[in-house]
Design a protein around this motif. Structure first.
Motif, PDB file in Angstrom:
ATOM      1  N   GLN A  90      -9.780   9.967   5.940  1.00 11.92           N
ATOM      2  CA  GLN A  90      -9.088   8.830   6.564  1.00 11.92           C
ATOM      3  C   GLN A  90      -8.965   7.669   5.589  1.00 11.92           C
ATOM      4  OE1 GLN A  90      -7.506   8.789   9.591  1.00 11.92           O
ATOM      5  NE2 GLN A  90      -6.724   6.879   8.767  1.00 11.92           N
ATOM      6  N   ASN A  93      -6.194   8.555   3.250  1.00  8.51           N
ATOM      7  CA  ASN A  93      -4.914   8.441   3.958  1.00  8.51           C
ATOM      8  C   ASN A  93      -4.495   6.981   4.108  1.00  8.51           C
ATOM      9  OD1 ASN A  93      -4.353  11.165   4.285  1.00  8.51           O
ATOM     10  ND2 ASN A  93      -5.433  11.301   6.230  1.00  8.51           N
ATOM     11  N   ASN A  94      -5.445   6.092   4.347  1.00  4.72           N
ATOM     12  CA  ASN A  94      -5.142   4.664   4.438  1.00  4.72           C
ATOM     13  C   ASN A  94      -4.621   4.135   3.099  1.00  4.72           C
ATOM     14  OD1 ASN A  94      -5.967   4.621   7.109  1.00  4.72           O
ATOM     15  ND2 ASN A  94      -7.972   3.773   6.658  1.00  4.72           N
ATOM     16  N   ILE A  96      -3.129   5.896   0.725  1.00  2.00           N
ATOM     17  CA  ILE A  96      -1.792   6.464   0.504  1.00  2.00           C
ATOM     18  C   ILE A  96      -0.763   5.745   1.371  1.00  2.00           C
ATOM     19  CG2 ILE A  96      -0.389   8.552   0.835  1.00  2.00           C
ATOM     20  CD1 ILE A  96      -2.912  10.140  -0.086  1.00  2.00           C
ATOM     21  N   SER A  97      -1.127   5.407   2.581  1.00  2.63           N
ATOM     22  CA  SER A  97      -0.220   4.666   3.463  1.00  2.63           C
ATOM     23  C   SER A  97       0.103   3.294   2.879  1.00  2.63           C
ATOM     24  CB  SER A  97      -0.858   4.524   4.851  1.00  2.63           C
ATOM     25  OG  SER A  97      -0.039   3.769   5.696  1.00  2.63           O
ATOM     26  N   ASP A  98      -0.917   2.622   2.354  1.00  2.00           N
ATOM     27  CA  ASP A  98      -0.695   1.323   1.724  1.00  2.00           C
ATOM     28  C   ASP A  98       0.236   1.448   0.516  1.00  2.00           C
ATOM     29  OD1 ASP A  98      -2.362   0.163   3.600  1.00  2.00           O
ATOM     30  OD2 ASP A  98      -4.086  -0.020   2.244  1.00  2.00           O
ATOM     31  N   SER A 100       2.436   3.790   0.026  1.00  2.00           N
ATOM     32  CA  SER A 100       3.769   4.117   0.545  1.00  2.00           C
ATOM     33  C   SER A 100       4.518   2.862   0.970  1.00  2.00           C
ATOM     34  CB  SER A 100       3.647   5.089   1.718  1.00  2.00           C
ATOM     35  OG  SER A 100       4.916   5.406   2.228  1.00  2.00           O
ATOM     36  N   LYS A 101       3.809   1.923   1.583  1.00  2.00           N
ATOM     37  CA  LYS A 101       4.437   0.658   1.989  1.00  2.00           C
ATOM     38  C   LYS A 101       4.943  -0.112   0.774  1.00  2.00           C
ATOM     39  CE  LYS A 101       1.724   0.190   6.187  1.00  2.00           C
ATOM     40  NZ  LYS A 101       0.564  -0.446   6.809  1.00  2.00           N
TER      41      LYS A 101
END
Length: 119
Positions: A90, A93-94, A96-98, A100-101
């Motif tokens: 997790q 994933n956080n 990678i999400s950041d 991606s933004k």
């Protein structure tokens, strides 16, 4: 200007060297090196994948399957090493999400500005 693919490969290297990835790898290796824990984790992943596949195919998920999945999740959450692996996953994933933004920010700005002018 740097080649965009070179920048992407640099980002990949940075991700591999990040604390988040290293912690995930360490947790993953610990689970994979214990046969009993590995089997429990594999059963959990198989249950997840089966339910996702049924959902994607538009198939009905039975109450029995839901209950079975809940039992598997509860069992896995009680296993400390698997729980740690899921936490580390997790965290990555956080990250990678950041990232991606940040990467998609030019598109958001472009379409955001365009959308504002059309209102």
């Amino acid at each position: 200007m740097a080649n965009i693919y070179d920048l992407a490969y640099d980002l990949e290297k940075g991700l591999r060297n990040s604390d988040e990835f290293q912690d995930l790898k360490q947790a993953y290796d610990k689970v994979m090196n214990d046969p009993q824990t590995k089997k429990m984790f594999d059963d959990f992943r198989e249950t997840q994948l089966n339910l996702q596949q049924k959902q994607m195919q538009g198939e009905e998920i039975t109450e029995e399957e839901v209950n079975q999945a809940k039992q598997v999740v509860e069992l896995v959450q009680q296993q400390e090493d698997i729980s740690k692996l899921m936490e580390e996953e997790q965290r990555l994933n956080n990250l990678i999400s950041d990232i991606s933004k940040v990467i998609t920010k030019p598109l958001e700005e472009l379409y955001g500005e365009e959308g504002e002018g059309q209102q």
